[in-house]
Design a protein around this motif. Structure first.
Motif, PDB file in Angstrom:
ATOM      1  N   GLN A 177      -5.073   1.650   2.603  1.00  0.00           N
ATOM      2  CA  GLN A 177      -6.613   1.737   2.798  1.00  0.00           C
ATOM      3  C   GLN A 177      -7.156   1.515   3.923  1.00  0.00           C
ATOM      4  OE1 GLN A 177      -7.815   1.479  -0.547  1.00  0.00           O
ATOM      5  NE2 GLN A 177      -5.601   2.067  -0.925  1.00  0.00           N
ATOM      6  N   THR A 178      -8.332   2.416   4.131  1.00  0.00           N
ATOM      7  CA  THR A 178      -9.157   2.406   5.376  1.00  0.00           C
ATOM      8  C   THR A 178     -10.433   1.669   4.965  1.00  0.00           C
ATOM      9  OG1 THR A 178     -10.006   4.546   4.535  1.00  0.00           O
ATOM     10  CG2 THR A 178      -8.124   4.569   6.088  1.00  0.00           C
TER      11      THR A 178
ATOM     12  N   ASN B 269      -4.907  -3.740   5.704  1.00  0.00           N
ATOM     13  CA  ASN B 269      -6.594  -3.759   5.622  1.00  0.00           C
ATOM     14  C   ASN B 269      -6.849  -5.140   4.750  1.00  0.00           C
ATOM     15  OD1 ASN B 269      -8.620  -3.455   3.281  1.00  0.00           O
ATOM     16  ND2 ASN B 269      -8.780  -1.404   4.510  1.00  0.00           N
TER      17      ASN B 269
ATOM     18  N   THR C 278      -6.513  -5.266  -0.771  1.00  0.00           N
ATOM     19  CA  THR C 278      -5.413  -4.599  -1.473  1.00  0.00           C
ATOM     20  C   THR C 278      -5.755  -4.001  -2.843  1.00  0.00           C
ATOM     21  OG1 THR C 278      -4.588  -6.627  -2.497  1.00  0.00           O
ATOM     22  CG2 THR C 278      -3.867  -6.124  -0.337  1.00  0.00           C
ATOM     23  N   VAL C 279      -5.043  -3.100  -3.187  1.00  0.00           N
ATOM     24  CA  VAL C 279      -5.332  -2.387  -4.604  1.00  0.00           C
ATOM     25  C   VAL C 279      -3.746  -2.134  -5.308  1.00  0.00           C
ATOM     26  CG1 VAL C 279      -7.290  -0.894  -3.839  1.00  0.00           C
ATOM     27  CG2 VAL C 279      -4.894  -0.162  -3.597  1.00  0.00           C
TER      28      VAL C 279
ATOM     29  N   ASP D  76      -0.811  -1.896   1.945  1.00  0.00           N
ATOM     30  CA  ASP D  76      -2.093  -2.360   1.369  1.00  0.00           C
ATOM     31  C   ASP D  76      -2.107  -2.537  -0.202  1.00  0.00           C
ATOM     32  OD1 ASP D  76      -2.936  -2.708   3.996  1.00  0.00           O
ATOM     33  OD2 ASP D  76      -3.927  -0.949   3.968  1.00  0.00           O
ATOM     34  N   THR D  77      -1.166  -2.637  -0.928  1.00  0.00           N
ATOM     35  CA  THR D  77      -1.021  -2.994  -2.317  1.00  0.00           C
ATOM     36  C   THR D  77      -0.788  -4.152  -2.568  1.00  0.00           C
ATOM     37  OG1 THR D  77       1.368  -3.018  -2.910  1.00  0.00           O
ATOM     38  CG2 THR D  77       0.518  -0.692  -2.391  1.00  0.00           C
TER      39      THR D  77
END
Length: 326
Positions: free
Chosen positions: A160-161, A187, A190-191, A323-324
């Motif tokens: 992720q940016t 990041n 998170t996603v 970034d999860t």
């Protein structure tokens, strides 16, 4: 109903022996897939080195004139890479009295504790090898550290940016390679991992190396997220993996099959590593060994110790999703 007067009951009996089975039930999750799949090699110094190379870019203007003398071409030397060894240990100290008394689990109390600590040591190493730390030569007062996977992976990453902080790969050195000294930046947001992310990282690895990574190391949450992929063309099979000695789910990608391995000892659960085991090794300066320590009183003390480092053969062969919310 009233108990007859004078009835002898267990509530006042003083000579009842305890009822304890001769076993210890230990919740024992210790599978360490990265340690198992990485090839094992030998280190000869505290700074372990190897060479990395890559082919030149494709030249579509490669047409020679008939009978012409070829011109000299500039040759690119290999990149000399290295990582510092890290010492990890566990100690067991048992008093003479503790070893003499009868206890559940058998009489070899030292052996039981050493077995337990050896599994704990492997779990520590699994986390250290996947930890976002840079290599350090250490000093007389500071421990040496081995750079982990996040400090090496640059080319084939999805992250992720934007946000605060903004996600970023490690810094490249003057020769255009990661060298383990710089760590990555995560990041602040998170996603959930998506199949599009997985396809993107596998495409990057294939374009960069011409190969498909054999394994994906994921947290238990991300393992379930991947298993829930249901897009058009999503295909899973189950196979027996002879290296990990277990049945695993296989994601059938456009570039090859990827075995999805849950690793509960990832240093950061939001990291997903796509590994080609032919291009990563664990180099041991000192393999696992048990060292008796000096006896200074009424106890025996032993230390389990190993000295090792991560050898990143070529980071182009691997990939990662960061970034999860795994």
């Amino acid at each position: 109903m009233t108990v007859p007067t004078g009835t002898f009951q267990t509530f006042t009996q003083k000579n009842i022996r305890e009822d304890m089975i001769n076993a210890i039930y230990n919740v024992d999750p210790y599978k360490t897939p990265l340690l198992n799949m990485a090839k094992r090699t030998k280190a000869d110094q505290t700074y372990h080195e190897w060479n990395t190379d890559a082919l030149a870019a494709q030249n579509l203007a490669n047409a020679a004139v008939e009978g012409d003398n070829p011109t000299s071409q500039t040759l690119t030397p290999t990149a000399r890479m290295g990582n510092n060894t890290q010492i990890s240990n566990k100690t067991v100290q048992i008093s003479g009295t503790s070893q003499a008394v009868i206890a559940a689990g058998g009489t070899n109390k030292m052996g039981y504790q050493l077995l337990k600590k050896s599994k704990e040591l492997k779990r520590d190493m699994e986390g250290i090898l996947t930890y976002n730390q840079g290599r350090s030569a250490g000093s007389s007062t500071t421990a040496r550290t081995s750079a982990g996977l996040p400090a090496w992976l640059y080319t084939n990453t999805v992250f992720q940016t934007g946000g605060s902080p903004s996600g970023a790969n490690p810094t490249l050195n003057a020769n255009g390679w990661t060298d383990g000294t710089s760590t990555r930046t995560y990041n602040g947001t998170t996603v959930a991992v998506t199949e599009a992310m997985v396809k993107q990282v596998l495409q990057k690895v294939f374009n960069s190396s011409g190969e498909c990574p054999e394994y994906a190391l994921v947290s238990s949450v991300n393992k379930q997220n991947i298993s829930a992929f249901s897009g058009p063309g999503t295909r899973f099979t189950e196979v027996e993996d002879k290296t990990l000695h277990t049945a695993v789910d296989v994601y059938e990608s456009d570039f090859g099959d990827v075995k999805i391995i849950p690793d509960i000892f990832l240093a950061h659960s939001g990291d997903m590593f796509f590994i080609n085991p032919d291009y990563v090794r664990v180099a041991y300066l000192r393999p696992f060994q048990t060292v008796p320590l000096a006896k200074t009183g009424d106890s025996d003390q032993k230390m389990l110790i190993t000295e090792y480092t991560l050898e990143m053969g070529n980071e182009h062969a691997h990939g990662a999703i960061f970034d999860t919310n795994g």
